[in-house]
Design a protein around this motif. Structure first.
Motif, mmCIF file in Angstrom:
data_model
loop_
_atom_site.group_PDB
_atom_site.id
_atom_site.type_symbol
_atom_site.label_atom_id
_atom_site.label_comp_id
_atom_site.label_asym_id
_atom_site.label_seq_id
_atom_site.Cartn_x
_atom_site.Cartn_y
_atom_site.Cartn_z
ATOM 1 N N VAL A 162 10.200 109.800 2.393
ATOM 2 C CA VAL A 162 10.659 111.022 3.059
ATOM 3 C C VAL A 162 9.460 111.684 3.743
ATOM 4 C CG1 VAL A 162 11.704 113.287 2.755
ATOM 5 C CG2 VAL A 162 12.499 111.345 1.373
ATOM 6 N N VAL A 163 9.639 111.951 5.032
ATOM 7 C CA VAL A 163 8.599 112.635 5.817
ATOM 8 C C VAL A 163 9.181 113.976 6.255
ATOM 9 C CG1 VAL A 163 7.108 112.560 7.848
ATOM 10 C CG2 VAL A 163 7.673 110.443 6.613
ATOM 11 N N ARG A 164 8.528 115.051 5.828
ATOM 12 C CA ARG A 164 8.984 116.394 6.190
ATOM 13 C C ARG A 164 8.116 116.925 7.336
ATOM 14 N NH1 ARG A 164 9.680 116.010 0.621
ATOM 15 N NH2 ARG A 164 11.799 116.548 -0.108
ATOM 16 N N THR A 165 8.801 117.475 8.353
ATOM 17 C CA THR A 165 8.099 117.963 9.547
ATOM 18 C C THR A 165 8.403 119.436 9.781
ATOM 19 O OG1 THR A 165 9.909 117.441 11.073
ATOM 20 C CG2 THR A 165 8.383 115.653 10.541
ATOM 21 N N ASP A 166 7.849 119.973 10.863
ATOM 22 C CA ASP A 166 8.055 121.383 11.217
ATOM 23 C C ASP A 166 9.272 121.587 12.106
ATOM 24 O OD1 ASP A 166 7.108 120.089 13.426
ATOM 25 O OD2 ASP A 166 5.624 121.618 13.959
ATOM 26 N N GLY A 167 10.029 120.520 12.393
ATOM 27 C CA GLY A 167 11.240 120.658 13.201
ATOM 28 C C GLY A 167 11.042 120.427 14.684
ATOM 29 N N ARG A 168 9.818 120.185 15.144
ATOM 30 C CA ARG A 168 9.612 119.880 16.555
ATOM 31 C C ARG A 168 9.849 118.396 16.809
ATOM 32 N NH1 ARG A 168 3.874 122.403 18.037
ATOM 33 N NH2 ARG A 168 3.380 121.485 16.000
ATOM 34 N N PRO A 169 10.227 118.021 18.032
ATOM 35 C CA PRO A 169 10.515 116.617 18.317
ATOM 36 C C PRO A 169 9.233 115.804 18.415
ATOM 37 C CG PRO A 169 10.714 117.908 20.313
ATOM 38 C CD PRO A 169 10.465 118.888 19.206
ATOM 39 N N GLY A 170 9.377 114.495 18.222
ATOM 40 C CA GLY A 170 8.218 113.611 18.301
ATOM 41 C C GLY A 170 8.553 112.225 17.811
ATOM 42 N N THR A 171 7.530 111.413 17.659
ATOM 43 C CA THR A 171 7.670 110.023 17.213
ATOM 44 C C THR A 171 6.770 109.786 16.019
ATOM 45 O OG1 THR A 171 8.127 109.316 19.471
ATOM 46 C CG2 THR A 171 7.494 107.610 17.912
ATOM 47 N N LEU A 172 7.313 109.141 15.009
ATOM 48 C CA LEU A 172 6.541 108.780 13.809
ATOM 49 C C LEU A 172 6.279 107.274 13.831
ATOM 50 C CD1 LEU A 172 8.434 110.815 11.052
ATOM 51 C CD2 LEU A 172 6.415 111.507 12.372
ATOM 52 N N SER A 173 5.051 106.886 13.567
ATOM 53 C CA SER A 173 4.676 105.475 13.443
ATOM 54 C C SER A 173 4.225 105.226 12.006
ATOM 55 C CB SER A 173 3.549 105.120 14.424
ATOM 56 O OG SER A 173 3.952 105.365 15.764
ATOM 57 N N TYR A 174 4.698 104.124 11.419
ATOM 58 C CA TYR A 174 4.406 103.876 10.005
ATOM 59 C C TYR A 174 4.517 102.382 9.716
ATOM 60 C CZ TYR A 174 9.424 103.233 9.550
ATOM 61 O OH TYR A 174 10.704 102.774 9.689
ATOM 62 N N ARG A 175 4.142 102.010 8.472
ATOM 63 C CA ARG A 175 4.347 100.668 7.938
ATOM 64 C C ARG A 175 4.394 100.736 6.407
ATOM 65 N NH1 ARG A 175 -1.069 97.709 9.689
ATOM 66 N NH2 ARG A 175 0.562 96.459 10.658
ATOM 67 N N TRP A 176 5.053 99.706 5.802
ATOM 68 C CA TRP A 176 5.124 99.571 4.350
ATOM 69 C C TRP A 176 4.098 98.539 3.899
ATOM 70 C CZ3 TRP A 176 7.609 102.730 1.170
ATOM 71 C CH2 TRP A 176 8.692 103.464 1.647
ATOM 72 N N VAL A 177 3.426 98.878 2.804
ATOM 73 C CA VAL A 177 2.462 97.948 2.203
ATOM 74 C C VAL A 177 2.864 97.748 0.753
ATOM 75 C CG1 VAL A 177 0.044 97.520 1.628
ATOM 76 C CG2 VAL A 177 0.626 98.735 3.758
ATOM 77 N N ARG A 178 3.034 96.451 0.363
ATOM 78 C CA ARG A 178 3.462 96.139 -1.014
ATOM 79 C C ARG A 178 2.309 95.542 -1.803
ATOM 80 N NH1 ARG A 178 9.038 92.972 0.279
ATOM 81 N NH2 ARG A 178 7.467 91.496 1.082
ATOM 82 N N SER A 179 2.432 95.666 -3.120
ATOM 83 C CA SER A 179 1.362 95.196 -4.015
ATOM 84 C C SER A 179 1.298 93.679 -4.121
ATOM 85 C CB SER A 179 1.542 95.794 -5.411
ATOM 86 O OG SER A 179 2.823 95.446 -5.933
#
Length: 219
Positions: free
Chosen positions: A144-161
């Motif tokens: 869960v990523v919580r933001t300030d409500g302004r529009p935009g784009t999130l970039s991410y990746r998952w890393v497993r053990s």
């Protein structure tokens, strides 16, 4: 000739002298002044410019006592009236519309880029549906990523053990959206016990990360 008495004789009158055309000593008799023929004064030459010559012809100069009848009857040329042409109307430039479209496109891209990076991340968290997994099961992990409500784009990746990681992924945040859910499914099979760790790495608009730990236990 008669000589009177008591005095000398009177002289006889001389005969009138007549002109002899053959005499070299002859001089002309002076006549009255009104009979004298004086030479007429020479006419003053008048310079007449023939203005009726065609354009490009040589100018004709005429000398004489006055303007000839042909020149007198010739009408004087009238100079043409100079008419100032009206100022040309300015037509709209052909490239005005394409230029406006290009400027609008640049402004739109600038606005989109600015608004895309305007989102502000407040918090990143990761949770697992179960803390312990049994044999041949799949872990449901939610970031869960919580933001300030302004529009935009999130970039991410998952890393497993287990040494694997996902590709870089992107998700759009619309205006007014203050929470973004990112899910991961991790499946396990076979007997064994494994302490698993799933980490969510946020790459942009800023770098943050969060992880969750759970156990796979299959006797």
């Amino acid at each position: 000739m008669t000589i009177p008495d008591g005095g000398p004789p009177a002289p006889e009158p001389l005969p009138p002298t007549r002109p002899d055309t053959g005499d070299d000593e002859y001089s002309a008799t002076v006549l009255a002044s009104h009979w004298v023929q004086r030479p007429e004064p020479a006419p003053v030459p008048t310079l007449v410019v023939d203005s009726g010559a065609a354009p490009g012809d040589a100018t004709v100069l005429r000398f004489g006592p006055g303007v000839t009848a042909a020149l007198a009857r010739r009408p004087h040329p009238t100079l043409p009236t100079l008419v100032t042409p009206p100022a040309p109307r300015r037509r709209p430039q052909r490239h005005a519309l394409p230029a406006l479209v290009l400027v609008a496109a640049v402004l739109f891209l600038f606005w989109r880029q600015h608004t895309a990076s305007a989102v502000d991340v407040r918090e990143v968290s990761v949770t697992a549906a179960r803390q312990t997994l049994g044999c041949d099961s799949t872990a449901g992990i939610v970031g869960v990523v919580r933001t300030d409500g302004r529009p935009g784009t999130l970039s991410y990746r998952w890393v497993r053990s287990d040494g694997t990681s996902s590709d870089v992924r992107h998700t759009e945040v619309v205006r007014g959206q203050r929470q973004v859910r990112i899910e991961l499914l991790w499946s396990f099979q076979g007997p064994g016990r494994h302490a698993a760790v799933a980490e969510l790495r946020l790459l942009s608009p800023e770098r943050r990360s969060a992880e969750v730990r759970f156990v796979y236990d299959c006797p």
